[in-house]
Write a protein that holds these residues in place. Structure first.
Motif, PDB file in Angstrom:
ATOM      1  N   VAL A 140       0.420  -6.211   6.178  1.00  0.00           N
ATOM      2  CA  VAL A 140      -0.510  -5.087   6.330  1.00  0.00           C
ATOM      3  C   VAL A 140       0.131  -3.970   7.143  1.00  0.00           C
ATOM      4  CG1 VAL A 140      -2.744  -4.354   7.264  1.00  0.00           C
ATOM      5  CG2 VAL A 140      -2.557  -6.555   6.103  1.00  0.00           C
ATOM      6  N   GLN A 141       0.888  -4.335   8.195  1.00  0.00           N
ATOM      7  CA  GLN A 141       1.524  -3.313   9.030  1.00  0.00           C
ATOM      8  C   GLN A 141       2.553  -2.511   8.232  1.00  0.00           C
ATOM      9  OE1 GLN A 141       4.287  -4.169  12.354  1.00  0.00           O
ATOM     10  NE2 GLN A 141       2.824  -3.116  13.673  1.00  0.00           N
ATOM     11  N   LYS A 142       3.301  -3.190   7.385  1.00  0.00           N
ATOM     12  CA  LYS A 142       4.283  -2.471   6.556  1.00  0.00           C
ATOM     13  C   LYS A 142       3.589  -1.460   5.646  1.00  0.00           C
ATOM     14  CE  LYS A 142       8.069  -5.800   6.442  1.00  0.00           C
ATOM     15  NZ  LYS A 142       8.677  -6.920   5.702  1.00  0.00           N
ATOM     16  N   GLN A 143       2.473  -1.860   5.044  1.00  0.00           N
ATOM     17  CA  GLN A 143       1.712  -0.932   4.191  1.00  0.00           C
ATOM     18  C   GLN A 143       1.186   0.238   5.004  1.00  0.00           C
ATOM     19  OE1 GLN A 143      -1.334  -3.498   2.698  1.00  0.00           O
ATOM     20  NE2 GLN A 143      -0.092  -4.336   1.048  1.00  0.00           N
ATOM     21  N   LEU A 144       0.717  -0.088   6.211  1.00  0.00           N
ATOM     22  CA  LEU A 144       0.131   0.919   7.092  1.00  0.00           C
ATOM     23  C   LEU A 144       1.156   1.968   7.502  1.00  0.00           C
ATOM     24  CD1 LEU A 144      -2.762   1.024   8.324  1.00  0.00           C
ATOM     25  CD2 LEU A 144      -1.796   0.000  10.372  1.00  0.00           C
ATOM     26  N   LEU A 145       2.388   1.505   7.788  1.00  0.00           N
ATOM     27  CA  LEU A 145       3.429   2.422   8.257  1.00  0.00           C
ATOM     28  C   LEU A 145       4.072   3.207   7.118  1.00  0.00           C
ATOM     29  CD1 LEU A 145       5.153   0.070  10.865  1.00  0.00           C
ATOM     30  CD2 LEU A 145       3.646   1.985  11.354  1.00  0.00           C
ATOM     31  N   SER A 146       3.894   2.709   5.901  1.00  0.00           N
ATOM     32  CA  SER A 146       4.567   3.375   4.780  1.00  0.00           C
ATOM     33  C   SER A 146       3.641   4.293   3.989  1.00  0.00           C
ATOM     34  CB  SER A 146       5.168   2.331   3.832  1.00  0.00           C
ATOM     35  OG  SER A 146       4.136   1.548   3.274  1.00  0.00           O
ATOM     36  N   ALA A 147       2.332   4.220   4.270  1.00  0.00           N
ATOM     37  CA  ALA A 147       1.409   5.047   3.478  1.00  0.00           C
ATOM     38  C   ALA A 147       0.184   5.391   4.308  1.00  0.00           C
ATOM     39  CB  ALA A 147       0.981   4.306   2.226  1.00  0.00           C
ATOM     40  N   THR A 148      -0.452   6.500   3.949  1.00  0.00           N
ATOM     41  CA  THR A 148      -1.700   6.865   4.590  1.00  0.00           C
ATOM     42  C   THR A 148      -2.832   6.316   3.733  1.00  0.00           C
ATOM     43  OG1 THR A 148      -0.655   8.910   5.342  1.00  0.00           O
ATOM     44  CG2 THR A 148      -3.041   8.779   5.510  1.00  0.00           C
ATOM     45  N   THR A 149      -3.528   5.322   4.261  1.00  0.00           N
ATOM     46  CA  THR A 149      -4.640   4.721   3.508  1.00  0.00           C
ATOM     47  C   THR A 149      -5.864   4.687   4.408  1.00  0.00           C
ATOM     48  OG1 THR A 149      -4.248   2.481   4.288  1.00  0.00           O
ATOM     49  CG2 THR A 149      -2.977   3.190   2.386  1.00  0.00           C
ATOM     50  N   ASP A 150      -6.959   4.170   3.870  1.00  0.00           N
ATOM     51  CA  ASP A 150      -8.150   4.031   4.716  1.00  0.00           C
ATOM     52  C   ASP A 150      -8.217   2.624   5.288  1.00  0.00           C
ATOM     53  OD1 ASP A 150      -8.788   2.624   2.454  1.00  0.00           O
ATOM     54  OD2 ASP A 150     -10.848   3.355   2.330  1.00  0.00           O
ATOM     55  N   GLN A 151      -7.036   2.079   5.609  1.00  0.00           N
ATOM     56  CA  GLN A 151      -7.002   0.726   6.159  1.00  0.00           C
ATOM     57  C   GLN A 151      -7.460   0.672   7.615  1.00  0.00           C
ATOM     58  OE1 GLN A 151      -3.366  -1.338   5.609  1.00  0.00           O
ATOM     59  NE2 GLN A 151      -3.531  -1.351   3.403  1.00  0.00           N
ATOM     60  N   VAL A 152      -7.606   1.820   8.239  1.00  0.00           N
ATOM     61  CA  VAL A 152      -8.033   1.841   9.635  1.00  0.00           C
ATOM     62  C   VAL A 152      -9.402   2.497   9.726  1.00  0.00           C
ATOM     63  CG1 VAL A 152      -7.469   2.639  11.955  1.00  0.00           C
ATOM     64  CG2 VAL A 152      -5.637   2.078  10.371  1.00  0.00           C
ATOM     65  N   LYS A 153     -10.305   1.839  10.369  1.00  0.00           N
ATOM     66  CA  LYS A 153     -11.642   2.397  10.594  1.00  0.00           C
ATOM     67  C   LYS A 153     -11.894   2.462  12.096  1.00  0.00           C
ATOM     68  CE  LYS A 153     -13.711   2.667   6.437  1.00  0.00           C
ATOM     69  NZ  LYS A 153     -14.513   3.746   5.926  1.00  0.00           N
ATOM     70  N   SER A 154     -12.788   3.359  12.511  1.00  0.00           N
ATOM     71  CA  SER A 154     -13.173   3.419  13.919  1.00  0.00           C
ATOM     72  C   SER A 154     -14.374   2.521  14.147  1.00  0.00           C
ATOM     73  CB  SER A 154     -13.542   4.851  14.292  1.00  0.00           C
ATOM     74  OG  SER A 154     -12.505   5.420  15.031  1.00  0.00           O
TER      75      SER A 154
ATOM     76  N   THR B 291      -8.522  -2.641  11.873  1.00  0.00           N
ATOM     77  CA  THR B 291      -7.783  -2.509  10.626  1.00  0.00           C
ATOM     78  C   THR B 291      -8.141  -3.625   9.666  1.00  0.00           C
ATOM     79  OG1 THR B 291      -5.995  -3.925  11.338  1.00  0.00           O
ATOM     80  CG2 THR B 291      -5.813  -1.598  11.919  1.00  0.00           C
ATOM     81  N   VAL B 292      -7.626  -3.482   8.468  1.00  0.00           N
ATOM     82  CA  VAL B 292      -7.737  -4.541   7.470  1.00  0.00           C
ATOM     83  C   VAL B 292      -7.230  -5.860   8.050  1.00  0.00           C
ATOM     84  CG1 VAL B 292      -6.784  -5.356   5.266  1.00  0.00           C
ATOM     85  CG2 VAL B 292      -7.589  -3.002   5.473  1.00  0.00           C
ATOM     86  N   ALA B 293      -6.206  -5.781   8.867  1.00  0.00           N
ATOM     87  CA  ALA B 293      -5.624  -6.995   9.447  1.00  0.00           C
ATOM     88  C   ALA B 293      -6.621  -7.736  10.333  1.00  0.00           C
ATOM     89  CB  ALA B 293      -4.371  -6.657  10.246  1.00  0.00           C
ATOM     90  N   ASP B 294      -7.400  -7.004  11.139  1.00  0.00           N
ATOM     91  CA  ASP B 294      -8.374  -7.660  12.013  1.00  0.00           C
ATOM     92  C   ASP B 294      -9.333  -8.541  11.210  1.00  0.00           C
ATOM     93  OD1 ASP B 294      -8.345  -6.487  14.963  1.00  0.00           O
ATOM     94  OD2 ASP B 294      -7.966  -4.801  13.650  1.00  0.00           O
ATOM     95  N   TRP B 295      -9.964  -7.944  10.218  1.00  0.00           N
ATOM     96  CA  TRP B 295     -10.943  -8.682   9.416  1.00  0.00           C
ATOM     97  C   TRP B 295     -10.263  -9.798   8.611  1.00  0.00           C
ATOM     98  CZ3 TRP B 295     -12.381  -3.139   8.559  1.00  0.00           C
ATOM     99  CH2 TRP B 295     -13.498  -2.766   9.310  1.00  0.00           C
ATOM    100  N   SER B 296      -9.087  -9.503   8.073  1.00  0.00           N
ATOM    101  CA  SER B 296      -8.404 -10.486   7.222  1.00  0.00           C
ATOM    102  C   SER B 296      -7.946 -11.699   8.019  1.00  0.00           C
ATOM    103  CB  SER B 296      -7.200  -9.840   6.524  1.00  0.00           C
ATOM    104  OG  SER B 296      -7.615  -8.732   5.745  1.00  0.00           O
TER     105      SER B 296
END
Length: 376
Positions: free
Chosen positions: A27-41, A49-54
């Motif tokens: 997930v971190q590699k995807q996060l650092l390589s692209a701007t997605t909506d993987q992070v929410k406040s 992030t997606v990682a927390d829930w996953s």
């Protein structure tokens, strides 16, 4: 491990944290390589992030499968409020993909995954099952799916923390540190750039540390490389705290974030006790890993007034430091109490972790003398 009482639980916990670290890396590699909506406040403005829930879904499902759903009490950070909203459907789809991708890899880690991929409702259910509030009775797993989320989204240090409390005492601690350099002293030299690039070139990043109460030993395994299998305990080596007792030679850690820590008071204590080196500011429970492995000697954390420490931010790291030979107390010298729900109640001013009892005594004395002259 001398303490055989929790051997099955520790065996599963170590393997599950290895799985969680692998998920986080992807997930971190995807996060650092692209701007997605993987992070929410989240409502409290921290990042999720997606990682927390996953990770929470994966760990929850694996523990329930291993030890029985009815017997498995899990205290963890995330809920499904945001993830259940209709506007979060694409986010939920990413979580479903990440969880199923991770669970499919379970045999690599010596565990059994589901017979078929989990659906979204099963994954939301697994996240929701982590609704225990702990307490003094029975057994409770304590999970921080991604500790140091800000470090995670910046390609920096973060940790996966999993501990078990039995009758109010922390008895198992497992800490996954995917970006922790395996070579000694490299933590001092890291930067976001060399973390990301060195991972590609050398693979010498990432470990899982673990221990059980009363064993007097803490172990470290390198993360499993892509395509390889976890070799069980064959790849583990003992870690021990540093033998440095002189504050002048000591390295001390503190949190990066200023929001819930008082850097100026920490600096005053360090000056009072004679620490010469600049502080090593590190995200997450990696600070505890640094003490346990001998890369640092002191960790001081003084929260701002009104902030309450949560048990999942400390449980795994505290036990690993203690069993590696270190000392962790509050700033009044008293043991931390993990038996009173999701918060560390009754903490006296702050938390002090040290590599040895002599150094710890000096820090506690410096806290008392600095406190009286501060305005905290």
């Amino acid at each position: 491990m001398e303490n055989r009482k929790y051997l099955d639980e520790l065996n599963v916990a170590v393997r599950v944290v290895h799985m969680a670290c692998s998920l986080c890396e992807k997930v971190q590699k995807q996060l650092l390589s692209a701007t997605t909506d993987q992070v929410k406040s989240k409502d409290d403005d921290s990042l999720v992030t997606v990682a927390d829930w996953s990770v929470q879904a994966t760990v929850s499902w694996m523990l329930s499968e291993s030890f029985g759903r009815q017997k498995t009490s899990i205290v963890a950070e995330e809920d499904i409020q945001t993830l259940s909203k209709p506007e979060s459907s694409s986010l939920l789809a990413m979580v479903v993909d990440a969880v199923n991708g991770c669970l499919a890899e379970a045999p690599r880690y010596g565990l059994r995954g589901p017979e078929k991929p989990l659906c979204a409702s099963q994954i939301l259910d697994a996240i929701s099952q982590c609704n225990s509030t702990g307490g003094p009775l029975g057994r409770h797993w304590i999970l921080d799916p991604v500790d140091g989320t800000l470090g995670f989204v910046r390609g920096d240090q973060y940790a996966v923390g999993l501990a078990m409390i039995d009758e109010g005492e922390v008895v198992l601690g497992v800490l996954g540190c995917p970006n922790y350099p395996l070579k000694d002293d490299e933590l001092n030299n890291y930067s976001q750039q060399n973390i990301v690039t060195s991972k590609i070139s050398s693979g010498e990043l990432g470990c899982v540390m673990y221990t059980s109460k009363g064993s007097g030993k803490a172990w470290m395994q390198p993360l499993v490389q892509v395509g390889k299998k976890l070799e069980g305990t064959n790849s583990a080596k003992l870690v021990q705290v540093s033998s440095i007792e002189d504050p002048e030679s000591a390295t001390f850690c503190e949190p990066v974030e200023r929001t819930n820590s008082n850097h100026s008071f920490t600096a005053g204590v360090a000056t009072t006790v004679g620490v010469r080196k600049k502080p090593l500011r590190v995200y997450s429970m990696v600070k505890y890993a640094a003490i346990a492995r001998g890369d640092a000697e002191i960790y001081m954390r003084f929260a701002r007034s009104g902030y309450k420490e949560k048990i999942w931010d400390h449980a795994a790291g505290v036990l690993i430091v203690q069993e590696a030979g270190g000392v962790v107390t509050d700033a009044g010298g008293r043991p931390l109490d993990f038996s009173r729900g999701i918060y560390l109640e009754g903490v006296d001013r702050g938390i002090i972790a040290c590599s040895g009892i002599k150094l710890h005594g000096k820090i506690i004395n410096a806290v008392y003398s600095s406190w009286e002259s501060s305005n905290l």
